[in-house]
Motif scaffolding. Sequence first.
Motif, PDB file in Angstrom:
ATOM      1  N   UNK A 110     -42.947  67.267 -29.453  1.00 35.57           N
ATOM      2  CA  UNK A 110     -43.197  65.827 -28.867  1.00 35.57           C
ATOM      3  C   UNK A 110     -41.961  65.210 -30.421  1.00 35.57           C
ATOM      4  N   UNK A 111     -41.153  64.405 -29.536  1.00 29.47           N
ATOM      5  CA  UNK A 111     -39.914  64.184 -30.322  1.00 29.47           C
ATOM      6  C   UNK A 111     -39.487  62.233 -29.898  1.00 29.47           C
ATOM      7  N   UNK A 112     -39.428  61.569 -31.286  1.00 34.51           N
ATOM      8  CA  UNK A 112     -39.798  60.080 -30.785  1.00 34.51           C
ATOM      9  C   UNK A 112     -38.935  60.173 -30.786  1.00 34.51           C
ATOM     10  N   UNK A 172     -47.113  52.397 -27.341  1.00 39.26           N
ATOM     11  CA  UNK A 172     -45.530  52.079 -26.645  1.00 39.26           C
ATOM     12  C   UNK A 172     -44.062  52.488 -26.845  1.00 39.26           C
ATOM     13  N   UNK A 173     -44.450  53.914 -26.966  1.00 39.52           N
ATOM     14  CA  UNK A 173     -43.309  54.677 -27.656  1.00 39.52           C
ATOM     15  C   UNK A 173     -42.630  55.520 -26.726  1.00 39.52           C
ATOM     16  N   UNK A 174     -41.343  56.028 -26.669  1.00 39.46           N
ATOM     17  CA  UNK A 174     -39.975  56.412 -25.906  1.00 39.46           C
ATOM     18  C   UNK A 174     -40.447  57.723 -26.238  1.00 39.46           C
ATOM     19  N   UNK A 175     -40.954  59.476 -26.064  1.00 41.06           N
ATOM     20  CA  UNK A 175     -40.467  60.562 -26.739  1.00 41.06           C
ATOM     21  C   UNK A 175     -40.110  61.140 -25.879  1.00 41.06           C
ATOM     22  N   UNK A 176     -39.548  62.650 -26.669  1.00 43.65           N
ATOM     23  CA  UNK A 176     -38.909  64.038 -25.656  1.00 43.65           C
ATOM     24  C   UNK A 176     -39.526  64.737 -26.035  1.00 43.65           C
ATOM     25  N   UNK A 177     -40.928  65.758 -25.047  1.00 42.99           N
ATOM     26  CA  UNK A 177     -41.852  66.089 -24.969  1.00 42.99           C
ATOM     27  C   UNK A 177     -41.336  67.556 -24.328  1.00 42.99           C
ATOM     28  N   UNK A 178     -41.896  68.899 -25.005  1.00 45.48           N
ATOM     29  CA  UNK A 178     -42.025  69.635 -25.298  1.00 45.48           C
ATOM     30  C   UNK A 178     -43.473  70.419 -24.411  1.00 45.48           C
ATOM     31  N   UNK A 179     -43.450  70.688 -23.124  1.00 45.28           N
ATOM     32  CA  UNK A 179     -45.250  70.598 -22.191  1.00 45.28           C
ATOM     33  C   UNK A 179     -44.907  72.638 -21.154  1.00 45.28           C
ATOM     34  N   UNK A 180     -45.956  72.933 -21.634  1.00 51.05           N
ATOM     35  CA  UNK A 180     -46.364  74.688 -20.546  1.00 51.05           C
ATOM     36  C   UNK A 180     -47.678  73.825 -19.795  1.00 51.05           C
ATOM     37  N   UNK A 181     -47.610  74.754 -18.310  1.00 52.25           N
ATOM     38  CA  UNK A 181     -48.316  74.722 -17.357  1.00 52.25           C
ATOM     39  C   UNK A 181     -48.960  76.100 -17.600  1.00 52.25           C
TER      40      UNK A 181
END
Length: 132
Positions: free
Chosen positions: A122-124, A67-76
């Motif tokens: 991921x950064x909270x 139940x927390x919001x993050x900024x997330x870096x992803x890759x396919x």
Amino acid sequence: MSTEPTSDTELTPEAAEAEPETVNEPQDTTDPPADNPPPPEEPEPEEDTTPPPPPETPTGTITFEPATWYSVDTVCLTQDKGNGDPCPNLNVTATDPMVYSNAGKPIIVCGMCNRSRTILAATKLDPQPVMD
């Protein structure tokens, strides 16, 4: 001048002198001379379809608080969409600025191949967004 009526197709001598007959010259529809050929059409440059090199993946696991919001870096990392072609987003990283962790296991899906994207970082978010 005569007083006899004239037909519509006959011209009186005065009318014949007043209205000269117009002659349309034929248009030149031949090709231009061979000494001035049009420039050859250049083919459009082909688009580079080589995917970028894969990014470095994290060495450890990323732990999310529920139940927390993050900024997330992803890759396919999908090299085969099932038809032998790689995903157009192969090795392309993206940042999702607001991802909710749900029960601590967020899932990010690639919009091009519908497969899970790998989470790189991921950064909270601080402060946490307030949802009303």
